[in-house]
Scaffold this active site. Structure first.
Site, mmCIF file in Angstrom:
data_model
loop_
_atom_site.group_PDB
_atom_site.id
_atom_site.type_symbol
_atom_site.label_atom_id
_atom_site.label_comp_id
_atom_site.label_asym_id
_atom_site.label_seq_id
_atom_site.Cartn_x
_atom_site.Cartn_y
_atom_site.Cartn_z
ATOM 1 C CG ASN A 104 -1.863 1.106 1.382
ATOM 2 O OD1 ASN A 104 -2.373 1.420 0.164
ATOM 3 N ND2 ASN A 104 -1.981 1.811 2.574
ATOM 4 C CG HIS A 106 -1.068 6.405 4.678
ATOM 5 N ND1 HIS A 106 -2.422 6.559 4.623
ATOM 6 C CD2 HIS A 106 -0.681 7.873 5.139
ATOM 7 C CE1 HIS A 106 -2.605 7.374 5.551
ATOM 8 N NE2 HIS A 106 -1.515 7.487 5.953
ATOM 9 C CB SER A 133 4.385 5.493 4.373
ATOM 10 O OG SER A 133 4.805 6.812 5.158
#
Ligand code: GRF
Length: 202
Positions: A104, A106, A133
């Site tokens: 993911n 973010h 991140s």
């Protein structure tokens, strides 16, 4: 390496991954959205990538929705699941099914500002530095082991919009880079707290 990309909206990260796919040894088997109006779906179609929409309203539980997601992913084949602005929380069922295979991105310097509205929250908190991140996904929301971060300076004149543009610019560089580490099998999730790059704990 075959990957499925999950989106919910604009898809600018999706676009940067599509544009880098050959260079980073990635084959995008399909793009799945929980939102039929996601602009990212158009981007995928323009690049002749197969798309699927799963309408949350047709499912009576989050688990049932994620079962459908798993079924589509498995039919299309994927060694990697890339979340690129996917705005639904994944169930533990999904996360454990693909343990170590979900990335993911973010828009904050985690562990600061998990969740939504990260840019405005960083401005409101008078942060001087903000960023992005990339992390492995585990059961803890925005809490899986960090892989890589990039920072940007917050200027006094920054608004949520200008800050988000600055961060997105970094996102479009950092995500393909990390995905390439993964496709080269340099990156591994060991447990809920630990990831390694080239055999070293990150
Ligand atoms: C990005 O800021 C990403 O970090 C976050 O959602 C946003 C998606 O943007 N998870 P886009 O759809 O890739 O343009």
């Amino acid at each position: 390496m075959k990957a499925v990309i999950l989106i919910s909206g604009n898809g600018s990260n999706l676009q940067s991954i599509i544009d880098s796919a050959d260079r980073i040894d990635l084959q995008i088997s399909c793009v799945i959205s929980n939102n039929k109006n996601a602009l990212g779906l158009k981007r995928a179609v323009s690049s002749k990538i197969q798309t699927f929409v799963i309408d949350p309203e047709l499912f009576n539980s989050k688990k049932a929705f994620d079962r459908e997601l798993i079924s589509i992913i498995n039919q299309n084949g994927a060694e990697l699941i890339i979340l690129a602005g996917y705005m639904r929380i994944l169930t533990p069922l999904f996360v454990s099914h693909y343990f170590g295979k979900i990335l993911n991105i973010h828009p904050s310097l985690l562990p600061k500002f998990p969740g939504l509205n990260t840019h405005q929250r960083a401005i409101d908190a008078s942060e001087k530095v903000h960023g992005v991140s990339v992390h492995f996904v585990t059961k803890e929301l925005d809490g899986g082991p960090l892989i890589c971060q990039e920072s940007v300076i917050i200027d006094n004149s920054d608004t949520e919009e200008t800050l988000s543009m600055k961060v997105l610019k970094k996102e479009h560089i950092i995500y393909p880079k990390v995905i390439h580490w993964y496709t080269k099998k340099r990156l591994h999730l060991i447990n809920d707290r630990t990831a390694t790059l080239d055999g070293k704990i990150i």
